[in-house]
Design a protein around this motif. Structure first.
Motif, PDB file in Angstrom:
ATOM      1  N   GLU A   1       0.835  -1.201   0.000  1.00 48.77           N
ATOM      2  CA  GLU A   1       0.000   0.000   0.000  1.00 48.77           C
ATOM      3  C   GLU A   1       0.875   1.258   0.000  1.00 48.77           C
ATOM      4  O   GLU A   1       0.599   2.224  -0.720  1.00 48.77           O
TER       5      GLU A   1
ATOM      6  N   SER B   1       2.315   1.790  -3.449  1.00 51.84           N
ATOM      7  CA  SER B   1       1.258   2.285  -4.327  1.00 51.84           C
ATOM      8  C   SER B   1       0.986   3.771  -4.074  1.00 51.84           C
ATOM      9  O   SER B   1       0.843   4.561  -5.017  1.00 51.84           O
ATOM     10  N   LEU B   2       0.921   4.161  -2.803  1.00 50.65           N
ATOM     11  CA  LEU B   2       0.671   5.569  -2.458  1.00 50.65           C
ATOM     12  C   LEU B   2       1.833   6.464  -2.902  1.00 50.65           C
ATOM     13  O   LEU B   2       1.613   7.585  -3.372  1.00 50.65           O
ATOM     14  N   LYS B   3       3.056   5.971  -2.785  1.00 52.80           N
ATOM     15  CA  LYS B   3       4.214   6.753  -3.242  1.00 52.80           C
ATOM     16  C   LYS B   3       4.159   6.954  -4.755  1.00 52.80           C
ATOM     17  O   LYS B   3       4.483   8.039  -5.251  1.00 52.80           O
ATOM     18  N   ARG B   4       3.746   5.902  -5.488  1.00 52.80           N
ATOM     19  CA  ARG B   4       3.584   6.016  -6.941  1.00 52.80           C
ATOM     20  C   ARG B   4       2.532   7.078  -7.278  1.00 52.80           C
ATOM     21  O   ARG B   4       2.733   7.910  -8.158  1.00 52.80           O
ATOM     22  N   GLU B   5       1.419   7.033  -6.550  1.00 50.11           N
ATOM     23  CA  GLU B   5       0.343   7.999  -6.773  1.00 50.11           C
ATOM     24  C   GLU B   5       0.819   9.419  -6.468  1.00 50.11           C
ATOM     25  O   GLU B   5       0.508  10.362  -7.209  1.00 50.11           O
ATOM     26  N   ILE B   6       1.596   9.581  -5.395  1.00 48.35           N
ATOM     27  CA  ILE B   6       2.148  10.899  -5.051  1.00 48.35           C
ATOM     28  C   ILE B   6       3.033  11.399  -6.193  1.00 48.35           C
ATOM     29  O   ILE B   6       2.968  12.574  -6.574  1.00 48.35           O
TER      30      ILE B   6
ATOM     31  N   LYS C   1       2.857  10.591  -9.400  1.00 55.20           N
ATOM     32  CA  LYS C   1       2.007  10.961 -10.539  1.00 55.20           C
ATOM     33  C   LYS C   1       1.324  12.308 -10.292  1.00 55.20           C
ATOM     34  O   LYS C   1       1.268  13.165 -11.186  1.00 55.20           O
ATOM     35  N   LEU C   2       0.791  12.494  -9.087  1.00 52.41           N
ATOM     36  CA  LEU C   2       0.110  13.751  -8.765  1.00 52.41           C
ATOM     37  C   LEU C   2       1.090  14.931  -8.755  1.00 52.41           C
ATOM     38  O   LEU C   2       0.742  16.041  -9.192  1.00 52.41           O
ATOM     39  N   THR C   3       2.307  14.699  -8.284  1.00 48.79           N
ATOM     40  CA  THR C   3       3.330  15.745  -8.293  1.00 48.79           C
ATOM     41  C   THR C   3       3.663  16.143  -9.731  1.00 48.79           C
ATOM     42  O   THR C   3       3.768  17.342 -10.043  1.00 48.79           O
TER      43      THR C   3
ATOM     44  N   GLU D   1       1.703  15.793 -12.331  1.00 46.05           N
ATOM     45  CA  GLU D   1       0.533  16.488 -12.868  1.00 46.05           C
ATOM     46  C   GLU D   1       0.491  17.932 -12.369  1.00 46.05           C
ATOM     47  O   GLU D   1       0.186  18.861 -13.139  1.00 46.05           O
TER      48      GLU D   1
END
Length: 132
Positions: free
Chosen positions: A79, A82-87, A89-91, A93
């Motif tokens: 988890e 996964s959250l680090k990957r999402e961070i 991607k959001l960074t 973006e």
């Protein structure tokens, strides 16, 4: 060793304390002691067996708890990844959108308009800022 009072004839009528032969009472007592000793040995064996089973149960429970904690650890690690990957991607973006905004600010007529402080925006100025 002979009895120290053997020369006294009056003492010969008293029961002998130190006898080399076994009397029936002492044999019966020995049997009881052997029986009690056997019962005590049985109790020790039962207690050891019970303790062995309890120790096995405790070790099994401890192993299950450790396994559960390890599974939870692995799940949380996944988890976290996964959250680090999402961070990330959001960074990315956010950086992209910030660049788009900076580029837009350079050409936006609303930001360069002298009527910026008017509460009612002009429709033609807004239309030029909106994507086509």
């Amino acid at each position: 060793m002979p009895c120290p009072h053997a020369h006294d004839p009056g003492l010969s009528r008293l029961p002998r304390i130190w006898s080399s032969r076994r009397e029936p009472m002492s044999q019966e007592r020995d049997g009881q002691e052997r029986s009690e000793s056997h019962e005590e040995d049985d109790r020790k064996v039962r207690r050891r067996e019970k303790n062995r089973v309890a120790a096995q149960r405790s070790r099994k429970k401890q192993t299950q708890k450790a396994d559960k904690l390890h599974e939870e650890y692995e799940s949380l690690e996944q988890e976290n990844t996964s959250l680090k990957r999402e961070i990330g991607k959001l960074t990315d973006e956010m950086k992209h959108l910030s660049e788009v905004l900076k580029d837009h600010e350079k050409i936006c007529p609303l930001l360069h308009c002298t009527m910026n402080f008017v509460t009612i925006p002009r429709p033609d100025a807004l239309a030029s800022c909106l994507p086509r």
